[in-house]
Design a protein around this motif. Structure first.
Motif, PDB file in Angstrom:
ATOM      1  N   ASN A 111     125.380  54.619 140.165  1.00  0.00           N
ATOM      2  CA  ASN A 111     125.365  53.186 140.476  1.00  0.00           C
ATOM      3  C   ASN A 111     126.237  52.912 141.691  1.00  0.00           C
ATOM      4  O   ASN A 111     127.378  53.395 141.753  1.00  0.00           O
ATOM      5  CB  ASN A 111     125.882  52.357 139.290  1.00  0.00           C
ATOM      6  CG  ASN A 111     124.960  52.396 138.098  1.00  0.00           C
ATOM      7  OD1 ASN A 111     123.928  51.728 138.075  1.00  0.00           O
ATOM      8  ND2 ASN A 111     125.325  53.202 137.116  1.00  0.00           N
ATOM      9  N   GLY A 112     125.696  52.134 142.639  1.00  0.00           N
ATOM     10  CA  GLY A 112     126.502  51.774 143.790  1.00  0.00           C
ATOM     11  C   GLY A 112     125.710  51.796 145.073  1.00  0.00           C
ATOM     12  O   GLY A 112     124.488  51.619 145.093  1.00  0.00           O
ATOM     13  N   LEU A 113     126.427  52.048 146.165  1.00  0.00           N
ATOM     14  CA  LEU A 113     125.838  52.027 147.499  1.00  0.00           C
ATOM     15  C   LEU A 113     125.879  53.421 148.103  1.00  0.00           C
ATOM     16  O   LEU A 113     126.929  54.053 148.176  1.00  0.00           O
ATOM     17  CB  LEU A 113     126.606  51.056 148.393  1.00  0.00           C
ATOM     18  CG  LEU A 113     126.150  50.968 149.849  1.00  0.00           C
ATOM     19  CD1 LEU A 113     124.714  50.428 149.934  1.00  0.00           C
ATOM     20  CD2 LEU A 113     127.087  50.076 150.655  1.00  0.00           C
ATOM     21  N   LEU A 114     124.716  53.881 148.542  1.00  0.00           N
ATOM     22  CA  LEU A 114     124.588  55.181 149.195  1.00  0.00           C
ATOM     23  C   LEU A 114     124.254  54.952 150.668  1.00  0.00           C
ATOM     24  O   LEU A 114     123.327  54.202 150.987  1.00  0.00           O
ATOM     25  CB  LEU A 114     123.472  55.986 148.531  1.00  0.00           C
ATOM     26  CG  LEU A 114     123.082  57.325 149.171  1.00  0.00           C
ATOM     27  CD1 LEU A 114     124.206  58.340 149.005  1.00  0.00           C
ATOM     28  CD2 LEU A 114     121.790  57.851 148.548  1.00  0.00           C
ATOM     29  N   MET A 115     125.018  55.563 151.563  1.00  0.00           N
ATOM     30  CA  MET A 115     124.704  55.470 152.985  1.00  0.00           C
ATOM     31  C   MET A 115     124.264  56.841 153.485  1.00  0.00           C
ATOM     32  O   MET A 115     125.003  57.820 153.358  1.00  0.00           O
ATOM     33  CB  MET A 115     125.902  54.989 153.801  1.00  0.00           C
ATOM     34  CG  MET A 115     125.546  54.773 155.281  1.00  0.00           C
ATOM     35  SD  MET A 115     126.892  54.087 156.288  1.00  0.00           S
ATOM     36  CE  MET A 115     127.761  55.594 156.759  1.00  0.00           C
ATOM     37  N   ILE A 116     123.066  56.896 154.045  1.00  0.00           N
ATOM     38  CA  ILE A 116     122.527  58.141 154.596  1.00  0.00           C
ATOM     39  C   ILE A 116     122.836  58.169 156.084  1.00  0.00           C
ATOM     40  O   ILE A 116     122.508  57.235 156.827  1.00  0.00           O
ATOM     41  CB  ILE A 116     121.007  58.228 154.360  1.00  0.00           C
ATOM     42  CG1 ILE A 116     120.686  58.044 152.873  1.00  0.00           C
ATOM     43  CG2 ILE A 116     120.460  59.551 154.864  1.00  0.00           C
ATOM     44  CD1 ILE A 116     119.198  57.896 152.582  1.00  0.00           C
ATOM     45  N   SER A 182     114.012  57.571 158.464  1.00  0.00           N
ATOM     46  CA  SER A 182     114.204  58.301 159.722  1.00  0.00           C
ATOM     47  C   SER A 182     115.130  57.502 160.630  1.00  0.00           C
ATOM     48  O   SER A 182     115.241  57.784 161.816  1.00  0.00           O
ATOM     49  CB  SER A 182     112.857  58.529 160.416  1.00  0.00           C
ATOM     50  OG  SER A 182     112.222  57.294 160.691  1.00  0.00           O
ATOM     51  N   SER A 183     115.762  56.477 160.058  1.00  0.00           N
ATOM     52  CA  SER A 183     116.666  55.606 160.798  1.00  0.00           C
ATOM     53  C   SER A 183     118.064  55.729 160.207  1.00  0.00           C
ATOM     54  O   SER A 183     118.228  55.673 158.977  1.00  0.00           O
ATOM     55  CB  SER A 183     116.171  54.156 160.709  1.00  0.00           C
ATOM     56  OG  SER A 183     117.082  53.268 161.318  1.00  0.00           O
ATOM     57  N   TYR A 184     119.057  55.875 161.066  1.00  0.00           N
ATOM     58  CA  TYR A 184     120.408  56.111 160.569  1.00  0.00           C
ATOM     59  C   TYR A 184     121.402  55.157 161.229  1.00  0.00           C
ATOM     60  O   TYR A 184     121.308  54.913 162.426  1.00  0.00           O
ATOM     61  CB  TYR A 184     120.820  57.573 160.831  1.00  0.00           C
ATOM     62  CG  TYR A 184     119.819  58.547 160.256  1.00  0.00           C
ATOM     63  CD1 TYR A 184     119.815  58.831 158.886  1.00  0.00           C
ATOM     64  CD2 TYR A 184     118.861  59.136 161.074  1.00  0.00           C
ATOM     65  CE1 TYR A 184     118.879  59.700 158.349  1.00  0.00           C
ATOM     66  CE2 TYR A 184     117.932  60.016 160.545  1.00  0.00           C
ATOM     67  CZ  TYR A 184     117.936  60.293 159.180  1.00  0.00           C
ATOM     68  OH  TYR A 184     117.009  61.144 158.651  1.00  0.00           O
ATOM     69  N   PRO A 185     122.308  54.612 160.409  1.00  0.00           N
ATOM     70  CA  PRO A 185     122.415  54.832 158.973  1.00  0.00           C
ATOM     71  C   PRO A 185     121.393  54.004 158.195  1.00  0.00           C
ATOM     72  O   PRO A 185     120.925  52.984 158.675  1.00  0.00           O
ATOM     73  CB  PRO A 185     123.828  54.339 158.663  1.00  0.00           C
ATOM     74  CG  PRO A 185     124.051  53.242 159.652  1.00  0.00           C
ATOM     75  CD  PRO A 185     123.366  53.710 160.910  1.00  0.00           C
ATOM     76  N   THR A 186     121.073  54.464 157.006  1.00  0.00           N
ATOM     77  CA  THR A 186     120.279  53.707 156.049  1.00  0.00           C
ATOM     78  C   THR A 186     121.118  53.512 154.796  1.00  0.00           C
ATOM     79  O   THR A 186     121.785  54.438 154.335  1.00  0.00           O
ATOM     80  CB  THR A 186     118.977  54.439 155.704  1.00  0.00           C
ATOM     81  OG1 THR A 186     118.095  54.372 156.829  1.00  0.00           O
ATOM     82  CG2 THR A 186     118.277  53.799 154.514  1.00  0.00           C
ATOM     83  N   PHE A 187     121.078  52.298 154.267  1.00  0.00           N
ATOM     84  CA  PHE A 187     121.849  51.954 153.072  1.00  0.00           C
ATOM     85  C   PHE A 187     120.901  51.844 151.887  1.00  0.00           C
ATOM     86  O   PHE A 187     119.833  51.234 151.996  1.00  0.00           O
ATOM     87  CB  PHE A 187     122.584  50.631 153.280  1.00  0.00           C
ATOM     88  CG  PHE A 187     123.491  50.620 154.478  1.00  0.00           C
ATOM     89  CD1 PHE A 187     124.824  50.979 154.358  1.00  0.00           C
ATOM     90  CD2 PHE A 187     123.009  50.285 155.733  1.00  0.00           C
ATOM     91  CE1 PHE A 187     125.672  50.981 155.458  1.00  0.00           C
ATOM     92  CE2 PHE A 187     123.832  50.277 156.846  1.00  0.00           C
ATOM     93  CZ  PHE A 187     125.175  50.633 156.705  1.00  0.00           C
ATOM     94  N   VAL A 188     121.287  52.429 150.767  1.00  0.00           N
ATOM     95  CA  VAL A 188     120.421  52.471 149.593  1.00  0.00           C
ATOM     96  C   VAL A 188     121.175  51.937 148.376  1.00  0.00           C
ATOM     97  O   VAL A 188     122.305  52.370 148.087  1.00  0.00           O
ATOM     98  CB  VAL A 188     119.933  53.910 149.310  1.00  0.00           C
ATOM     99  CG1 VAL A 188     119.011  53.920 148.092  1.00  0.00           C
ATOM    100  CG2 VAL A 188     119.208  54.488 150.521  1.00  0.00           C
ATOM    101  N   LEU A 189     120.547  51.014 147.682  1.00  0.00           N
ATOM    102  CA  LEU A 189     121.093  50.484 146.437  1.00  0.00           C
ATOM    103  C   LEU A 189     120.646  51.386 145.290  1.00  0.00           C
ATOM    104  O   LEU A 189     119.446  51.601 145.092  1.00  0.00           O
ATOM    105  CB  LEU A 189     120.585  49.060 146.209  1.00  0.00           C
ATOM    106  CG  LEU A 189     120.883  48.417 144.859  1.00  0.00           C
ATOM    107  CD1 LEU A 189     122.391  48.274 144.642  1.00  0.00           C
ATOM    108  CD2 LEU A 189     120.197  47.057 144.753  1.00  0.00           C
TER     109      LEU A 189
END
Length: 217
Positions: A111-116, A182-189
């Motif tokens: 649970n949380g925020l993931l930044m790729i 394919s775009s950085y950074p990408t934020f994922v919930l």
């Protein structure tokens, strides 16, 4: 007394020039991201509307309306200057996120925020300040930055930027993450180990940040 209304322009102009510092103070005072950004825009555009109304009212009375015209122009200039200096993006108006297929994460992040991110990405480095702000405001929020590299050396600068406030890891699972973005950074919930929504950097505005913080409320 009628000239007191024109004095309003001075404090509002000062707010326009120092809005970034004031917004930062409001964030530190636990205002929402959205209100901290939008309050100055609302205030700056209310004043030109007030002055143009005053200008029309003065004109109908047959009085000189040089002051209403002058202050309408000055207040509009201040509002435009602020907008150019601090533009509004899609992510500041709407969530600008993309719903995902709720695919399982591969690293146990629940649970949380993931930044790729990728090595040496200037926008990724810039985004670390946002991650730290989120963590400062909501300590219970789990944040993880994954760097698409299997070289531990690529982590050093990112870990320095993170200052130990959130987790920074590498991964060699390029194919898995390339299907996501394919775009950085990408934020994922991430909720319950599943990826629910993603934002590109340009869309990760105040609305998305408030949504992320709402995870732990």
């Amino acid at each position: 007394m009628k000239f007191l209304k024109y004095i309003l322009l001075l404090p509002v102009a000062l707010l326009a020039f120092y809005s970034e510092a004031i917004s930062a103070y409001l964030l530190d005072s636990n205002w929402s991201w959205t209100l901290s950004k939008w309050w100055i825009y609302i205030l700056l555009w209310i004043l030109p509307i007030y002055y143009i109304t005053d200008m029309r009212r003065t004109q109908k009375k047959g009085e000189r309306f040089v002051f209403p015209v002058l202050f309408f122009l000055l207040s509009t200039t201040a509002a435009v200057f602020h907008f150019i200096s601090y533009p509004i993006y899609d992510g500041d108006i709407s969530g600008a996120g993309v719903e995902m297929q709720k695919e399982k994460t591969i690293d146990g992040f629940q649970n949380g925020l993931l930044m790729i991110s990728i090595p040496g990405c200037p926008y990724c480095f810039e985004a670390t300040s946002t991650l730290k702000q989120l963590k400062e405001r909501t300590p219970e929020l789990a944040i993880r930055q994954v760097v698409l590299s299997d070289d531990i050396a690529d982590l050093e600068l990112y870990r320095e930027a993170a200052e130990g406030m959130y987790t920074v890891d590498t991964t060699s699972a390029y194919s898995f993450y390339s299907r996501i973005t394919s775009s950085y950074p990408t934020f994922v919930l991430v909720k319950d180990g599943e990826m629910h929504k993603q934002w590109r950097n340009s869309g990760f505005g105040v609305v998305a940040k408030d949504e992320i913080e709402g995870l732990v409320e």
